[in-house]
Design a protein around this motif. Structure first.
Motif, PDB file in Angstrom:
ATOM      1  N   PRO A   1      42.301  48.262  63.252  1.00 43.63           N
ATOM      2  CA  PRO A   1      41.404  48.343  62.096  1.00 43.63           C
ATOM      3  C   PRO A   1      42.133  48.167  60.764  1.00 43.63           C
TER       4      PRO A   1
ATOM      5  N   GLY B   1      35.350  49.593  60.374  1.00 41.84           N
ATOM      6  CA  GLY B   1      36.763  49.837  60.639  1.00 41.84           C
ATOM      7  C   GLY B   1      37.117  51.306  60.485  1.00 41.84           C
TER       8      GLY B   1
ATOM      9  N   MET C   1      39.608  42.230  53.578  1.00 42.45           N
ATOM     10  CA  MET C   1      38.257  42.589  53.147  1.00 42.45           C
ATOM     11  C   MET C   1      38.258  43.278  51.782  1.00 42.45           C
TER      12      MET C   1
ATOM     13  N   ILE D   1      32.204  45.632  57.259  1.00 39.36           N
ATOM     14  CA  ILE D   1      33.357  45.511  58.163  1.00 39.36           C
ATOM     15  C   ILE D   1      34.333  46.657  57.909  1.00 39.36           C
ATOM     16  N   LEU D   2      34.570  46.970  56.631  1.00 41.90           N
ATOM     17  CA  LEU D   2      35.461  48.081  56.306  1.00 41.90           C
ATOM     18  C   LEU D   2      34.885  49.415  56.772  1.00 41.90           C
TER      19      LEU D   2
ATOM     20  N   ASP E   1      44.181  45.949  60.022  1.00 44.94           N
ATOM     21  CA  ASP E   1      44.246  44.530  59.698  1.00 44.94           C
ATOM     22  C   ASP E   1      43.085  44.103  58.801  1.00 44.94           C
ATOM     23  N   LEU E   2      42.016  44.872  58.826  1.00 45.80           N
ATOM     24  CA  LEU E   2      40.837  44.542  58.041  1.00 45.80           C
ATOM     25  C   LEU E   2      41.021  44.875  56.564  1.00 45.80           C
TER      26      LEU E   2
ATOM     27  N   LEU F   1      36.931  36.447  60.564  1.00 49.28           N
ATOM     28  CA  LEU F   1      36.990  37.120  59.277  1.00 49.28           C
ATOM     29  C   LEU F   1      37.044  36.138  58.120  1.00 49.28           C
TER      30      LEU F   1
ATOM     31  N   VAL G   1      39.360  42.069  66.354  1.00 49.53           N
ATOM     32  CA  VAL G   1      40.467  42.658  65.610  1.00 49.53           C
ATOM     33  C   VAL G   1      40.927  43.904  66.362  1.00 49.53           C
TER      34      VAL G   1
ATOM     35  N   TYR H   1      32.013  40.055  63.491  1.00 45.82           N
ATOM     36  CA  TYR H   1      33.171  39.564  62.750  1.00 45.82           C
ATOM     37  C   TYR H   1      34.445  40.306  63.149  1.00 45.82           C
ATOM     38  N   SER H   2      34.334  41.619  63.339  1.00 53.81           N
ATOM     39  CA  SER H   2      35.535  42.422  63.563  1.00 53.81           C
ATOM     40  C   SER H   2      35.783  42.742  65.030  1.00 53.81           C
TER      41      SER H   2
END
Length: 175
Positions: A120, A72, A127, A68-69, A122-123, A56, A117, A113-114
């Motif tokens: 979720p 997530g 981000m 990424i979001l 944590d993103l 990340l 993880v 990238y994710s």
């Protein structure tokens, strides 16, 4: 006749020596390749370890952070379905003004990238802050509506998806 046989023997001996030299050269190249691999192994392992831990941190594009979001949000509802991916790509094509190939690439990078993880949530802080810093508050508001549409892919958003969206909006200063 014995001269011809002598020449053939000499040619055979030269051929055998040339073949042996060629085999020795190939063997030396293999040894060189193994040595280079052994020399580079610690560096390669350090890079792989860093890449696993800090994926990340290597995000450099706000569109990647947004993807990424979005991913997530889909993961917060459980399994990421084909419909989720299709909707994420459509949202990115519309909002980021990119073609289908670029949206597919963004989604693939976001997934990589994710991938390590576990939670979720944590993103969200990292981000969201990155998008705010690089793209501004207008992008945060647009991303909020995109997250809402991802949550509504399979009907009503799950409780986890609603909580994910709420935490995003709080972090982004939209609530």
């Amino acid at each position: 006749m014995h001269i011809i046989l002598g020449l053939l023997g000499l040619l055979a001996a030269i051929g055998a020596i040339a073949w042996r030299i060629n085999m020795a050269r190939q063997g030396a190249e293999v040894v060189k390749d193994v040595a280079e691999t052994a020399i580079n192994l610690p560096r390669k392992m350090r890079f792989q370890s860093k890449a696993k831990r800090k994926r990340l941190s290597s995000v450099e594009d706000p569109r990647e952070a947004a993807a990424i979001l979005l991913l997530g949000m889909a993961r917060a509802g459980g399994e990421v379905t084909t419909e989720h991916k299709k909707t994420i790509r459509a949202e990115m094509e519309r909002a980021f003004d990119v073609d289908a190939a670029a949206s597919e690439e963004l989604l693939a990078r976001a997934s990589w990238y994710s991938s390590n993880v576990a939670d979720p949530d944590d993103l969200i802080p990292r981000m969201t802050d990155f998008v705010a810093k690089t793209a501004g508050s207008e992008a945060l508001a647009s991303l909020s509506s995109m997250l809402g549409s991802i949550g509504a892919v399979e009907g009503d958003a799950s409780a986890d998806q609603v909580a994910y969206l709420r935490r995003y909006q709080q972090r982004a200063g939209l609530s």
